[in-house]
Motif scaffolding. Structure first.
Motif, mmCIF file in Angstrom:
data_model
loop_
_atom_site.group_PDB
_atom_site.id
_atom_site.type_symbol
_atom_site.label_atom_id
_atom_site.label_comp_id
_atom_site.label_asym_id
_atom_site.label_seq_id
_atom_site.Cartn_x
_atom_site.Cartn_y
_atom_site.Cartn_z
ATOM 1 N N ILE A 61 0.937 -1.195 0.035
ATOM 2 C CA ILE A 61 -0.193 -0.418 -0.164
ATOM 3 C C ILE A 61 0.656 1.166 0.061
ATOM 4 C CG2 ILE A 61 -1.822 1.237 1.021
ATOM 5 C CD1 ILE A 61 -2.187 -1.547 2.476
ATOM 6 N N GLU A 62 0.727 2.317 -0.875
ATOM 7 C CA GLU A 62 1.767 3.354 -0.891
ATOM 8 C C GLU A 62 0.704 4.693 -0.298
ATOM 9 O OE1 GLU A 62 4.042 4.099 -4.334
ATOM 10 O OE2 GLU A 62 4.509 1.968 -4.168
ATOM 11 N N ILE A 63 0.583 5.481 0.320
ATOM 12 C CA ILE A 63 0.328 6.322 0.106
ATOM 13 C C ILE A 63 0.956 7.768 0.178
ATOM 14 C CG2 ILE A 63 -0.574 8.190 2.121
ATOM 15 C CD1 ILE A 63 -1.822 5.217 3.746
ATOM 16 N N ASP A 64 0.489 8.647 -1.081
ATOM 17 C CA ASP A 64 1.672 10.305 -0.875
ATOM 18 C C ASP A 64 2.933 9.295 -2.018
ATOM 19 O OD1 ASP A 64 0.856 12.657 -1.021
ATOM 20 O OD2 ASP A 64 1.569 13.347 0.891
ATOM 21 N N GLY A 65 2.414 8.867 -2.474
ATOM 22 C CA GLY A 65 4.280 7.969 -3.058
ATOM 23 C C GLY A 65 4.484 7.077 -1.763
ATOM 24 N N GLU A 66 4.451 6.989 -0.440
ATOM 25 C CA GLU A 66 4.972 6.633 0.048
ATOM 26 C C GLU A 66 4.490 5.467 1.044
ATOM 27 O OE1 GLU A 66 7.888 8.079 3.995
ATOM 28 O OE2 GLU A 66 6.214 9.361 2.896
ATOM 29 N N ALA A 67 5.576 4.324 0.790
ATOM 30 C CA ALA A 67 4.805 2.808 0.936
ATOM 31 C C ALA A 67 4.620 3.066 2.738
ATOM 32 C CB ALA A 67 6.933 2.401 1.212
ATOM 33 N N LEU A 68 3.528 2.529 2.635
ATOM 34 C CA LEU A 68 2.750 2.864 4.520
ATOM 35 C C LEU A 68 3.538 1.383 5.379
ATOM 36 C CD1 LEU A 68 0.453 2.902 6.282
ATOM 37 C CD2 LEU A 68 -0.708 1.621 4.676
ATOM 38 N N TRP A 69 3.565 -0.186 4.328
ATOM 39 C CA TRP A 69 4.203 -0.751 5.947
ATOM 40 C C TRP A 69 5.174 -1.143 5.446
ATOM 41 C CZ3 TRP A 69 1.050 -2.142 9.528
ATOM 42 C CH2 TRP A 69 -0.290 -2.582 9.193
ATOM 43 N N HIS A 70 6.367 -0.121 4.527
ATOM 44 C CA HIS A 70 7.830 -0.694 4.627
ATOM 45 C C HIS A 70 7.991 1.081 5.077
ATOM 46 C CE1 HIS A 70 6.188 -4.310 2.968
ATOM 47 N NE2 HIS A 70 6.822 -4.918 3.824
ATOM 48 N N MET A 71 9.584 1.080 5.039
ATOM 49 C CA MET A 71 10.661 2.122 5.411
ATOM 50 C C MET A 71 12.156 1.867 4.949
ATOM 51 S SD MET A 71 10.472 2.862 8.971
ATOM 52 C CE MET A 71 11.699 2.061 10.376
ATOM 53 N N ARG A 72 12.540 3.130 4.389
ATOM 54 C CA ARG A 72 13.455 2.656 4.148
ATOM 55 C C ARG A 72 14.811 2.611 4.247
ATOM 56 N NH1 ARG A 72 14.818 1.260 -1.004
ATOM 57 N NH2 ARG A 72 13.064 1.626 -2.542
ATOM 58 N N ARG A 73 15.449 1.800 4.647
ATOM 59 C CA ARG A 73 16.281 1.899 5.977
ATOM 60 C C ARG A 73 18.120 1.672 5.471
ATOM 61 N NH1 ARG A 73 15.856 -0.320 11.430
ATOM 62 N NH2 ARG A 73 14.061 1.613 11.771
ATOM 63 N N ASN A 74 18.670 2.874 5.246
ATOM 64 C CA ASN A 74 20.396 2.446 4.173
ATOM 65 C C ASN A 74 19.845 2.445 3.080
ATOM 66 O OD1 ASN A 74 21.370 3.144 7.334
ATOM 67 N ND2 ASN A 74 21.381 1.030 7.801
ATOM 68 N N GLY A 75 18.899 2.655 2.168
ATOM 69 C CA GLY A 75 18.903 1.921 0.776
ATOM 70 C C GLY A 75 18.054 0.524 1.439
ATOM 71 N N LYS A 76 17.884 0.115 2.046
ATOM 72 C CA LYS A 76 17.384 -0.847 1.897
ATOM 73 C C LYS A 76 15.859 -1.133 2.554
ATOM 74 C CE LYS A 76 20.329 -3.951 3.737
ATOM 75 N NZ LYS A 76 20.761 -4.382 5.154
ATOM 76 N N LEU A 77 14.375 -1.693 1.693
ATOM 77 C CA LEU A 77 12.948 -2.182 2.351
ATOM 78 C C LEU A 77 13.266 -2.811 3.610
ATOM 79 C CD1 LEU A 77 11.093 0.446 0.844
ATOM 80 C CD2 LEU A 77 10.299 -1.656 -0.285
ATOM 81 N N VAL A 78 12.532 -2.196 4.399
ATOM 82 C CA VAL A 78 12.493 -3.030 5.684
ATOM 83 C C VAL A 78 10.547 -2.695 6.333
ATOM 84 C CG1 VAL A 78 14.647 -3.151 6.292
ATOM 85 C CG2 VAL A 78 12.955 -1.448 7.121
ATOM 86 N N ALA A 79 10.455 -3.228 7.657
ATOM 87 C CA ALA A 79 9.231 -3.398 8.110
ATOM 88 C C ALA A 79 9.103 -1.962 8.951
ATOM 89 C CB ALA A 79 9.053 -4.275 8.471
ATOM 90 N N ALA A 80 8.098 -1.186 8.033
ATOM 91 C CA ALA A 80 7.813 0.329 9.327
ATOM 92 C C ALA A 80 7.870 -0.439 10.486
ATOM 93 C CB ALA A 80 6.816 0.501 8.423
ATOM 94 N N ASP A 81 8.386 1.222 11.291
ATOM 95 C CA ASP A 81 8.345 1.230 13.007
ATOM 96 C C ASP A 81 7.359 1.897 12.575
ATOM 97 O OD1 ASP A 81 9.390 3.858 12.017
ATOM 98 O OD2 ASP A 81 11.573 3.161 13.472
ATOM 99 N N GLU A 82 7.066 1.930 14.166
ATOM 100 C CA GLU A 82 5.890 3.394 15.071
ATOM 101 C C GLU A 82 6.344 4.237 14.707
ATOM 102 O OE1 GLU A 82 3.332 0.983 16.479
ATOM 103 O OE2 GLU A 82 2.817 3.054 16.991
ATOM 104 N N ALA A 83 7.331 4.639 14.544
ATOM 105 C CA ALA A 83 7.625 6.152 13.823
ATOM 106 C C ALA A 83 6.942 6.301 12.797
ATOM 107 C CB ALA A 83 8.876 6.403 14.151
ATOM 108 N N HIS A 84 7.851 5.030 12.007
ATOM 109 C CA HIS A 84 6.876 5.459 10.463
ATOM 110 C C HIS A 84 4.957 5.271 9.798
ATOM 111 C CE1 HIS A 84 7.145 5.337 5.762
ATOM 112 N NE2 HIS A 84 6.518 4.187 6.158
ATOM 113 N N LEU A 85 4.805 4.554 11.092
ATOM 114 C CA LEU A 85 3.282 4.280 10.657
ATOM 115 C C LEU A 85 2.613 5.750 11.176
ATOM 116 C CD1 LEU A 85 3.220 0.325 12.093
ATOM 117 C CD2 LEU A 85 2.476 1.117 9.501
ATOM 118 N N ARG A 86 2.729 6.278 12.602
ATOM 119 C CA ARG A 86 3.049 7.099 12.683
ATOM 120 C C ARG A 86 2.898 8.175 12.108
ATOM 121 N NH1 ARG A 86 3.516 9.772 18.886
ATOM 122 N NH2 ARG A 86 1.605 10.410 18.803
#
Lengths: 256, 217, 219
Positions: A61-86
């Protein structure tokens, strides 16, 4: 323009029950979309996954061009943490079938507290914004009432004001009139009509009010078994659907 | 450095396990007494006469609000004055039975009231006699949900049995006390008693949970 | 009864000690109940296990055994506590374990829609817990906490067995000094009953207060 919400091959199952079956769906900014279909077809689950109330079993799921359940960390896609979800949740607001007002707070505090706690507004700013929105939904005289003393229609209008006050870009409405007595449905629909004129606000509503969906939606999506069977302009879907399933559903609902 | 002598512990374990039989016997007998006493009390609390209901209610409240220990003292010291001399074990079991029957009466009452009123109305509409409605329709619905609650009270009673030591019943803890004071070595017997209680409670609670799952199906 | 009147100071000393221990142990029990109850709901697994072990151990062992263990065994580990401190610790820890289940149960019984609404409004987990869930759970906790306080009051009788001069201890003192049985025990039972009535009344009052604040009474 890129869509504000984009679901790609989203799957969701509860145990062996498949609720969303490889769903693809896009919603443009400012678009008003109505989701219709039989119960258990996955419409509410779509809203709940966008709101992060449910996780998804697959897809993205992408919202506003950004993955909802994933995030980029050091160029890698990882599971979203609480800060990203918020951060993602701050773009989305939701109104529930059962209102879900906080019963231990007055109407005013129901709107003010999230503004203070979550957005960090000052007491004056929060109160001013809360009063403005409660006036918008026609409840300026109920500021000090408690939810338990309001009618269902009034409670739902408070819930709408509370969600709007957070200034989300996307508003999700999950069968917001289904728990209301018939005579109270109108007052809530009137508030939604008002919002439909907001050019920038993206609205997705799950509804059984076919007439209303036809009136304000830019697009109608007919769901069945966790997939979109038909999508189109309301006039087209309601009067001359392509799918036999849509036709059968509408016949059953409109005759009922 | 933990002053725990495992060899000594092993040597006193058989004595303690034997004494725990007294504890178990006290639990079972007083639980049976409480089940029967609770029935009498719930009948009293639901009696058609206020002159019965009110005193029963007051006595139940009083017993529930005062310590079992003092109630046991009362039975132990007062009854002989009236020419009733019971063994400490019987006195203790009677005291625990009376004390807990006040709780169990409440469980029975809640169980009966949890059956939906519509069930009584349906039975009446089908022209059941009141007693037949009770036996065939109400009780079968009221009893299963209270079984785990009753079982939990049995576990609670089990954990109250050491109080019987105060009126000279030689149960598990009193036995440990006696062993401990002989050589003034408290660590092993007291710790073992704690562990025995913990083990039995955990097993019993697990059984109740199992039972609950079985009944919920 | 005049014998009892002459021994009134013995009775008063006992009832004051019982009240003091009940209050101190209740405060400890409520604190432990919240700590362990919230611990059980923590997203951090070791905290959940710690809370679970505490709850199971202190609920699983007979209170009198805990009291005796602290009184007789701790000194062998070099920990010598005043009997009253031992009493408060044992009563507070044991009842706190029971209270933890009340706290956990009440928080879990707040309707799921409330946490969903908090999530949709972007409250953090901590904010939702403290601002939305706990305030709604507290009125549900009050009646069971009231019962727990009564149970704790009754359990204080056991501290007489570790030499604390509480109401139950004084029952035996009175019995020996007056050479009577019915009167001392009846008076002592009545003393406990009186304290229990006060506790029940206080909790009723608190319930009414919280319900009024929830706007339920303002209908």
């Amino acid at each position: 323009m890129s869509p504000i919400i984009k679901l790609t091959n989203v799957c969701k199952s509860f145990g062996s029950l498949v609720v969303l079956d490889g769903l693809d769906m896009e919603v443009a900014q400012g678009e008003k979309v109505a989701l219709i279909g039989p119960s258990g077809s996955g419409k509410s689950t779509v809203l709940r996954t966008i709101m992060t109330l449910e996780t998804i079993s697959g897809g993205e799921i992408e919202i506003d061009g950004e993955a909802l359940w994933h995030m980029r960390r050091n160029g890698k896609l990882v599971a979203a943490d609480e800060a990203h979800l918020r951060k993602m949740r701050s773009k989305v607001g939701m109104v529930f079938q059962q209102f879900n007002l906080f019963p231990h707070w007055s109407v005013l505090k129901n709107v003010v507290n999230p503004l203070r706690t979550v957005l960090g507004l000052s007491a004056q700013d929060a109160r001013a914004r809360a009063e403005e929105l409660l006036a918008l939904v026609g409840l300026k005289d109920k500021l000090n009432a408690y939810p338990g003393n309001l009618s269902g229609g009034q409670q739902q209008r408070v819930a709408i004001a509370r969600a709007l006050a957070m200034r989300p870009r996307i508003m999700l409405f999950d069968e917001v009139t289904s728990a209301l007595d018939p005579e109270l449905v109108g007052e809530v629909l009137n508030v939604l009509r008002l919002l439909a004129h907001e050019h920038d606000l993206t609205m997705i509503m799950v509804t059984h009010q076919m007439g209303f969906a036809r009136e304000i939606a830019d697009r109608v999506l007919f769901f069945e078994k966790g997939r979109i069977v038909e999508a189109g302009k309301p006039d087209k879907v309601f009067t001359n659907p392509d799918s036999d399933r849509t036709r059968a559903f509408l016949n059953a609902v409109l005759q009922g | 450095m933990i002053p725990f002598d495992f060899d000594y512990a092993r040597s006193i374990l058989p004595l303690l396990l034997e004494a725990s039989l007294v504890t178990i016997a006290a639990t079972v007998v007083s639980f049976a007494a409480a089940l029967a006493g609770g029935l009498v009390l719930v009948l009293g609390m639901r009696a058609p006469f206020a002159a019965v209901r009110w005193p029963v209610w007051a006595v139940v409240q009083f017993i529930r609000s005062t310590p079992l220990l003092v109630q046991l003292y009362f039975l132990f010291f007062v009854l002989p004055g009236f020419g009733i001399s019971l063994s400490p074990f019987v006195t203790g079991v009677a005291g625990m039975g009376i004390h807990y029957s006040c709780y169990i009466a409440e469980v029975y009452r809640a169980g009966l009231e949890s059956v939906h009123k519509g069930q009584w109305e349906a039975a009446t509409a089908l022209n059941y006699r009141k007693s037949a409605a009770m036996v065939q329709i109400i009780l079968p619905q009221a009893i299963p949900p209270i079984i785990p609650v009753l079982a939990n009270y049995m576990i609670a009673m089990f954990k109250d049995t050491p109080i019987l030591a105060s009126i000279t019943v030689i149960e598990l803890m009193q036995t440990a006390n006696i062993i401990a004071s002989e050589k003034f070595l408290y660590v092993e017997p007291m710790t073992l008693v704690g562990l025995i209680f913990l083990a039995m409670s955990l097993v019993a609670s697990a059984c109740v949970r199992l039972l609950q799952g079985r009944l919920a199906r | 009864m005049s014998l009892i009147y002459e021994a009134r100071w013995v009775f008063l000393e006992g009832i004051l000690t019982t009240i003091k221990i009940t209050i101190a142990a209740s405060l400890l029990a409520f604190a432990m109940a919240f700590l362990a109850g919230l611990g059980r709901l923590s997203p951090f697994a070791p905290l959940r296990w710690l809370a679970l072990v505490y709850i199971e151990v202190f609920r699983g062992v007979a209170l009198l055994v805990q009291l005796f263990w602290m009184f007789f065994v701790l000194p062998f580990f070099g920990i010598v506590l005043d009997p009253i401190v031992t009493a408060v610790l044992a009563l507070g820890l044991c009842n706190g374990a029971y209270g933890a289940e009340i706290v956990r149960g009440a928080i879990k019984s707040v309707p799921h829609g409330q946490s969903e609404a908090a999530c949709a409004l972007n409250y953090s987990r901590q904010q939702a817990l403290w601002k939305i869930l706990i305030p709604q759970a507290i009125p549900m906790m009050l009646p069971p906490f009231g019962n727990l306080a009564i149970e704790l009051l009754k359990a204080t009788a056991l501290v007489s067995l570790i030499t604390v001069h509480d109401l139950s201890f004084q029952a035996l003192t009175l019995q020996q000094t007056t050479m009577r049985t019915i009167e001392p025990f009846t008076v002592v039972l009545a003393g406990y009953f009186l304290i229990a009535i006060v506790i029940t009344g206080l909790f009723r009052l608190a319930e009414r207060q919280t319900n009024a604040r929830l706007g339920r009474g303002a209908r």
